[in-house]
Every structure is written in C-alpha cells, then in structure tokens.
Design a protein around this motif. Structure first.
Motif, PDB file in Angstrom:
ATOM      1  N   SER A 543       0.838  -1.198   0.000  1.00  0.00           N
ATOM      2  CA  SER A 543       0.000   0.000   0.000  1.00  0.00           C
ATOM      3  C   SER A 543       0.872   1.246   0.000  1.00  0.00           C
ATOM      4  CB  SER A 543      -0.921  -0.004   1.220  1.00  0.00           C
ATOM      5  OG  SER A 543      -1.739  -1.156   1.213  1.00  0.00           O
ATOM      6  N   ALA A 544       0.370   2.305  -0.624  1.00  0.00           N
ATOM      7  CA  ALA A 544       1.183   3.512  -0.818  1.00  0.00           C
ATOM      8  C   ALA A 544       1.663   4.103   0.493  1.00  0.00           C
ATOM      9  CB  ALA A 544       0.375   4.546  -1.606  1.00  0.00           C
ATOM     10  N   ARG A 545       0.818   4.104   1.518  1.00  0.00           N
ATOM     11  CA  ARG A 545       1.212   4.762   2.769  1.00  0.00           C
ATOM     12  C   ARG A 545       2.332   4.011   3.471  1.00  0.00           C
ATOM     13  NH1 ARG A 545      -3.347   3.397   7.347  1.00  0.00           N
ATOM     14  NH2 ARG A 545      -3.744   1.215   6.760  1.00  0.00           N
ATOM     15  N   TYR A 546       2.368   2.681   3.329  1.00  0.00           N
ATOM     16  CA  TYR A 546       3.453   1.906   3.935  1.00  0.00           C
ATOM     17  C   TYR A 546       4.686   1.874   3.035  1.00  0.00           C
ATOM     18  CZ  TYR A 546      -0.255   0.171   7.003  1.00  0.00           C
ATOM     19  OH  TYR A 546      -1.294   0.080   7.892  1.00  0.00           O
ATOM     20  N   LEU A 547       4.459   1.712   1.730  1.00  0.00           N
ATOM     21  CA  LEU A 547       5.582   1.580   0.815  1.00  0.00           C
ATOM     22  C   LEU A 547       6.419   2.854   0.756  1.00  0.00           C
ATOM     23  CD1 LEU A 547       7.000  -0.280  -1.170  1.00  0.00           C
ATOM     24  CD2 LEU A 547       5.466   0.539  -2.961  1.00  0.00           C
ATOM     25  N   LYS A 548       5.787   4.003   0.869  1.00  0.00           N
ATOM     26  CA  LYS A 548       6.538   5.260   0.862  1.00  0.00           C
ATOM     27  C   LYS A 548       7.518   5.311   2.025  1.00  0.00           C
ATOM     28  CE  LYS A 548       6.082  10.276   1.293  1.00  0.00           C
ATOM     29  NZ  LYS A 548       7.273  10.473   0.447  1.00  0.00           N
ATOM     30  N   ARG A 549       7.076   4.910   3.210  1.00  0.00           N
ATOM     31  CA  ARG A 549       7.962   4.916   4.368  1.00  0.00           C
ATOM     32  C   ARG A 549       9.120   3.932   4.179  1.00  0.00           C
ATOM     33  NH1 ARG A 549       4.776   2.982   7.813  1.00  0.00           N
ATOM     34  NH2 ARG A 549       5.733   0.949   8.176  1.00  0.00           N
ATOM     35  N   LEU A 550       8.823   2.767   3.609  1.00  0.00           N
ATOM     36  CA  LEU A 550       9.873   1.771   3.399  1.00  0.00           C
ATOM     37  C   LEU A 550      10.901   2.260   2.383  1.00  0.00           C
ATOM     38  CD1 LEU A 550       7.745  -1.517   3.270  1.00  0.00           C
ATOM     39  CD2 LEU A 550       9.117  -0.672   5.162  1.00  0.00           C
ATOM     40  N   LEU A 551      10.421   2.881   1.300  1.00  0.00           N
ATOM     41  CA  LEU A 551      11.356   3.384   0.296  1.00  0.00           C
ATOM     42  C   LEU A 551      12.185   4.546   0.826  1.00  0.00           C
ATOM     43  CD1 LEU A 551       9.083   3.257  -2.900  1.00  0.00           C
ATOM     44  CD2 LEU A 551      11.021   1.773  -2.360  1.00  0.00           C
ATOM     45  N   ASP A 552      11.541   5.434   1.570  1.00  0.00           N
ATOM     46  CA  ASP A 552      12.292   6.555   2.160  1.00  0.00           C
ATOM     47  C   ASP A 552      13.415   6.037   3.053  1.00  0.00           C
ATOM     48  OD1 ASP A 552      10.671   8.327   0.866  1.00  0.00           O
ATOM     49  OD2 ASP A 552       9.385   8.731   2.605  1.00  0.00           O
ATOM     50  N   GLN A 553      13.091   5.045   3.877  1.00  0.00           N
ATOM     51  CA  GLN A 553      14.103   4.512   4.790  1.00  0.00           C
ATOM     52  C   GLN A 553      15.174   3.734   4.034  1.00  0.00           C
ATOM     53  OE1 GLN A 553      14.063   5.159   8.183  1.00  0.00           O
ATOM     54  NE2 GLN A 553      16.156   4.356   8.032  1.00  0.00           N
ATOM     55  N   ALA A 554      14.779   3.027   2.980  1.00  0.00           N
ATOM     56  CA  ALA A 554      15.744   2.259   2.197  1.00  0.00           C
ATOM     57  C   ALA A 554      16.768   3.172   1.531  1.00  0.00           C
ATOM     58  CB  ALA A 554      15.020   1.414   1.157  1.00  0.00           C
ATOM     59  N   PHE A 555      16.300   4.260   0.918  1.00  0.00           N
ATOM     60  CA  PHE A 555      17.234   5.176   0.258  1.00  0.00           C
ATOM     61  C   PHE A 555      18.093   5.926   1.278  1.00  0.00           C
ATOM     62  CE2 PHE A 555      14.322   4.654  -3.356  1.00  0.00           C
ATOM     63  CZ  PHE A 555      15.251   4.457  -4.368  1.00  0.00           C
ATOM     64  N   GLU A 556      17.525   6.200   2.435  1.00  0.00           N
ATOM     65  CA  GLU A 556      18.322   6.856   3.475  1.00  0.00           C
ATOM     66  C   GLU A 556      19.424   5.928   3.970  1.00  0.00           C
ATOM     67  OE1 GLU A 556      17.769   8.728   7.975  1.00  0.00           O
ATOM     68  OE2 GLU A 556      16.008   8.320   6.714  1.00  0.00           O
ATOM     69  N   ASP A 557      19.080   4.650   4.183  1.00  0.00           N
ATOM     70  CA  ASP A 557      20.088   3.688   4.645  1.00  0.00           C
ATOM     71  C   ASP A 557      21.139   3.413   3.574  1.00  0.00           C
ATOM     72  OD1 ASP A 557      18.699   3.568   6.979  1.00  0.00           O
ATOM     73  OD2 ASP A 557      17.787   1.605   6.605  1.00  0.00           O
ATOM     74  N   ALA A 558      20.749   3.541   2.292  1.00  0.00           N
ATOM     75  CA  ALA A 558      21.709   3.282   1.222  1.00  0.00           C
ATOM     76  C   ALA A 558      22.825   4.311   1.186  1.00  0.00           C
ATOM     77  CB  ALA A 558      20.993   3.257  -0.127  1.00  0.00           C
ATOM     78  N   GLY A 559      22.585   5.479   1.739  1.00  0.00           N
ATOM     79  CA  GLY A 559      23.597   6.520   1.718  1.00  0.00           C
ATOM     80  C   GLY A 559      24.701   6.336   2.731  1.00  0.00           C
TER      81      GLY A 559
END
Length: 619
Positions: A543-559
């Motif tokens: 779902s968009a509301r959960y997936l957005k949080r997961l993607l935000d955290q994934a890209f933040e951790d990738a840095g």
C-alpha cells in the motif's frame, strides 16, 4: 522428509530412518549429491535411481516441465515431489523416504582419537535402537579401549572425519589419509592404524594425522592452499551419490565438511500463470470441438451436452457462432509466439495485471504508487496469491552456477543413467511487484555506459569467467542489472523488518528482459509449502502509505554503511574478480535463499549518490 540409510556404506542391510529434512530442502540446500549434517553423523543424498517414484506425487506445471526438457531432454516425463506415504505409521525402519548413505566414509573416535573407515565393518558399528528417535542413531568405536562400558548405546558417538577432497568437475571423495600420511615413508606400512590429533597455535588450529603402527605423521595443512594439490593424488572420478567412478585425473582440492561451496543447486523455477477466461480464449482452447461444427445448431448441442463447455452455456448462441466464424476465417486459432523464457511470460502478466487472468493460485491487483517516486516507479502490484514451482535439474561443486544458467560447465547429473524425472517442490505465497520506469532506466543506463565504476565491474566479470574457465559473453546489461538488484536488496531488508516474515524467507525475482525487449521489475515474494507464506503481511506493505515509508528509509540507509568509507570506496581492481562494489554484509548482502545471484552485482553508488560523480540513478 524422512532420510533412510543402510547400516553400512555399501547398502548391504535393510534401510532405517536416521533423520529428516523439509521437502523444500531437497531442491535448495539438501538435494541429490549434497552432504547433510545430522546430529551424530553425516550422509550424502543418493541419486534418483535409488528413489521410489511410486510414492511420489506429480507436480503439474507445463511451463517448467518444458524448460527442464529443453535442458535435460524430452525423456524427462514428470516433476515429482518427495516420497511420502500418508497412511504409513511412524516406523523407524520404513522404506518410504529419501535414500542416503554415510559420507564421508571415515570417522573419528572422540575418546581415543582413532581415525578409520566405516567399510569394511567391524571396527565401527551403527547403533540404532531408539525406536522413534532417529536423531539418536550413531556410529560408535566398538574397539575403543578408553570407554569402559560394554553397552554400545552408552558409548560416545564417533564424529565424521571433517576433511574431504573434490575437483572442479564435480567429483567428491574421502581424503586419502593412508596414502597422505605414508607418502614419505621409506617402507610400506601394513597396519595403517591412524589417529587424528588437534592442537592449537598462534597460527591457528593444526590437525595432524599419525600412524600408530610405523610412527609416520603429517599435517593436513600441507594439503591446503593453492599448491595443496601437489601433495594429493589426482582425482579418481568418484560420484558417491551415484556410487560409481569415472575417468577424471583432475587436480584435487582439500575441502572441509560443511563448506558452503561443497554443493550448489542448479534449479529452474516458474510462477503459475492462469489462463484467460474470456469467451474467445475458451473457444480457441476448445477448437478441436468447435472447429468441425457444421452449423450453429450443432454447435449449441455440443455446448449443452458437454460438461467441459458448461461455462459457455450462458453466452448467446449467435455471439458464440460469430466467434467461431471469425476464428475459422482467420485459418483457425493462431498459437501464441513462444518466448522461450519463463521470466518473459511472467513479466507480461505482472506488468499488465487483469482480473481475467486470475485463479486460486494467482491474484494480482495494481495499487497506487507512493508519492515522490513517480520518477522511479511505473506501477506497484500487490500479488495476494502466487504459486511457485522449483525443480532441481542438476548440481555443481566448488563454483556456483550463474543466474538462471541450467547447463553450467561443471554440472553433475542427478542419476546414473538418463534422467526420467526430477525432484520438484511447489510453494504458495504472496508478494509485491514493483515496475520501474523503462524510459528513466534506459536513459540513465546510456548516460553511465562509460563510467569507470561500471568498466571496473565489467573487467572483474571477465576475470571471473577466466578464472573459472567459463566463456565470457559480452553484452550483459551490467548497469541495468546492478540497479535493479541493488534496489531489490535495499527494499528487501526494509520489508523484512516489518512484514512479519524472517529475512531468509523473502525472495527476489528480477526481470531485466533482453536487448530487444528490455524490462525493469522486481518481485519480492514469500513462499512456503503450507499457509505460512500467505498470511498477508508482505502484501499489506505494498500500500502507498506503507511503501513510501519503506522506500524513504531504504534510500536513506543506502547513503551510509557502518563499514564506510571502506565499503563506499570499494571497487574491484586487478587481480580481484569480485562482482560487487559498494556492498557488504552490513548494508546490502542477503541470505543465499533470498538472493538470485549469491550477492553479486551490487553497488549502492548506482542508486544513491555516495561517490559525487553523477553515477547515481537518484542523485
């Protein structure tokens, strides 16, 4: 799944149950030719010739069977599950199960340190008197002088000798202890009464094998390393799972029992794809009935009288006859162009999900994409039901096969003769499919085509193929694959924290297409042989509301990575053949059951800007 073994390595006695593994392990980690570690012994799974196919159910998946036949030949007739008899009692001496045989054939007594072979029998005995406790079966040193008890059931279990040898052609054998110890002896030893002694030093553990008869001794360390083959005889071509030898003569390599490169499965897998339920497709599917129909009235009589056509009885006769005439005018139903690629067929359905292509084993529903990711995602699809079938085609040793390579150079057959069937397992689960924007991916891949980091991975790939005597095929889309693979691992690590499943139970499936038909998609799924893989925890995160949080955290951790700057600055350089750059266990690596490529082709710099040189897809 029950494991049945004979009381001696040559299989001269009735089989008895000595352990069990999950059915899925017989395809992924404990298949034919693999060494299985049980609590008190070590065994190798026998070839398919020794199995009991009459106790095995057939798995129906035509697409996967066709792929297996393409690799092994048209003589392969079926995909079969592990042997199982639902009416059987829990008998420790059952004949229904997977046949195994003790391997290695040498064991060591923990009290007197005696090292000896299981065959011929007499020195070591199998104690199996515990009824429904097959895990308590053990080998004991019946002639041990340091164990005062006379009851074998109270004696300490012998441990498998932990050194074996293998060659790059897939042969596996016991370590030649007798020849190795007496290689420098001036006179032949007739007794060969060996003991294995362990000692510790500042340089690490030291294992010495000594002959108690003549006093000759030698350290196992001499057979290790790149020049260790010089201290070993040439390979004699043994396949213990097939219980046969063949001509070889290759260099032997010292291996430790339980090493991760001792067995790699060569598996083919396919998702179940439902057939369309439109009226026209049903007419095409039953054209042998509709094609010869001379009149509309005759056609309607067949629809009303045949049970297989009952779903068409609600269709008006005029409409149905019009479809028949239309297909007949076109020269009959035209067969769909076979793609010859299992993933391409799946991509077509996942990229354009429709309610007309759903059934009890496949349900896919598009959902809204999260805000802020329009430049990355084309669409998100929640796959609430999926069925995956995996088939074991062959296996390799020492070197793992490439992704989706079903015919590697060092492939070992599952049977002594022609393979008539292969083991398979079907699993049901759920997943999330994310389709990336093709225009954005293609534009980025063209922009970074000459980047030094990309060229370094390409050169490492050439060295990797050269070091393994494999042909190098240019044209592999490294940029596209590394981008998708890195994105998959980043999201998979975040999903594992919230979906309720263990990280090892989540698997990736990458869709990169081919040069003429490129694709860019990732399917993260969980599958199990029971209902455990369909609890809904993974689908809900789409779902968009959960997936957005997961993607935000994934890209933040990738840095960032706890191993930076070493991780971020890592690039494979000559003579290294490492097929990853900014990736390690702290940031991107996943378990071998989750990753398609054994944690190769990963680089955080391809996705986020950690190098400040314009390489990142999302700067």
């Amino acid at each position: 799944m029950k494991l049945n073994a004979s009381a001696d390595p040559a299989g001269r006695r009735n089989p008895s149950r000595i352990g069990q593994v999950r059915p899925s392990h017989l395809v992924t980690t404990a298949g034919v030719g693999s060494v299985v570690d049980l609590p008190t012994m070590s065994v190798i799974v026998r070839s398919l010739d020794a199995w009991s196919p009459e106790r095995q159910e057939t798995v129906l998946e035509p697409r996967l069977l066709g792929e297996v036949q393409r690799v092994l030949g048209q003589q392969v007739r079926a995909l079969r599950k592990a042997p199982w008899d639902p009416s059987e009692s829990d008998d420790p001496y059952t004949r229904v199960g997977v046949p195994v045989t003790p391997f290695p054939g040498w064991v060591r007594c923990p009290r007197c340190h005696r090292l000896g072979p299981l065959d011929p029998p007499g020195q070591f005995d199998l104690v199996h008197r515990y009824g429904r406790r097959p895990d308590l079966a053990k080998w004991v040193h019946s002639q041990c002088q340091k164990q005062a008890t006379t009851r074998e059931v109270n004696m300490r279990a012998c441990v498998p000798a932990r050194f074996i040898v293998a060659c790059d052609k897939g042969h596996l054998d016991d370590f030649p202890y007798v020849e190795f110890v007496h290689a420098n002896a001036t006179q032949p030893c007739g007794g060969a009464k060996l003991v294995m002694l362990d000692s510790a030093s500042t340089l690490g553990p030291q294992v010495t094998v000594k002959c108690a008869e003549c006093g000759a001794s030698r350290s196992i360390q001499e057979a290790a390393g790149k020049t260790g083959h010089e201290k070993l005889p040439v390979c004699r071509g043994r396949h213990p799972h097939q219980q046969r030898f063949e001509v070889c003569g290759s260099r032997l390599r010292l291996m430790v029992l339980g090493a991760s490169n001792l067995w790699f499965s060569v598996t083919a897998s396919a998702l179940h794809l439902p057939q369309s339920e439109s009226v026209e497709d049903q007419v095409r599917a039953n054209w042998k009935v509709f094609g010869p129909a001379p009149t509309q009235e005759f056609m309607q009589m067949m629809v009303d009288g045949m049970n297989d056509l009952r779903s068409l009885r609600s269709v008006p006769s005029d409409e149905l006859w019009a479809l028949v005439e239309k297909i007949r005018a076109a020269g009959g139903p035209q067969p769909e162009e076979a793609s010859g690629d299992l993933l391409e067929d799946e991509w077509r359905l996942l990229a354009k999900p429709t309610t007309q292509r759903q059934d009890a084993d496949f349900r896919a529903v598009p959902t809204a994409s999260p805000d802020g990711y329009d430049d990355l995602l084309e669409q998100v699809v929640q796959v609430t039901r999926l069925r995956e079938v995996q088939a074991l085609v062959a296996f390799t040793r020492i070197a793992a096969p490439e992704r989706r390579d079903l015919a590697p150079r060092n492939r070992v057959s599952l049977s002594r003769g022609t393979t008539q069937w292969v083991p398979a397992v079907e699993q049901r689960g759920e997943g999330i499919f994310l389709q990336l924007r093709e225009d954005a991916v293609s534009r980025w891949a063209g922009k970074v085509a000459g980047h030094p980091r990309l060229l370094a991975l390409q050169a490492a790939h050439q060295r990797w193929c050269q070091n393994r005597d494999q042909p190098y095929v240019p044209g592999f889309p490294i940029a596209r694959f590394v981008l998708l693979h890195t994105f998959s691992h980043l999201l998979m690590r975040q999903v594992a924290l919230e979906c309720g499943y263990s990280s090892s139970s989540i698997r990736e499936r990458l869709y990169i297409g081919r040069p003429t038909k490129p694709a860019a998609g990732v399917l993260l799924s969980t599958a199990a042989s029971d209902s455990e893989g369909t609890l809904g925890g993974l689908v809900a995160l789409g779902s968009a509301r959960y997936l957005k949080r997961l993607l935000d955290q994934a890209f933040e951790d990738a840095g960032r990575c706890s191993s930076d700057p070493l991780c971020a600055e890592h690039v494979p350089e000559y003579p290294s053949d490492t097929l990853h750059a900014a990736a390690c266990h702290a940031c991107l690596f996943a378990s071998e059951t989750s990753c398609e490529t054994n944690n190769r082709w990963l680089d955080r710099a391809f996705l986020v800007d950690i190098t400040r040189d314009g390489l990142a897809f999302r700067p």
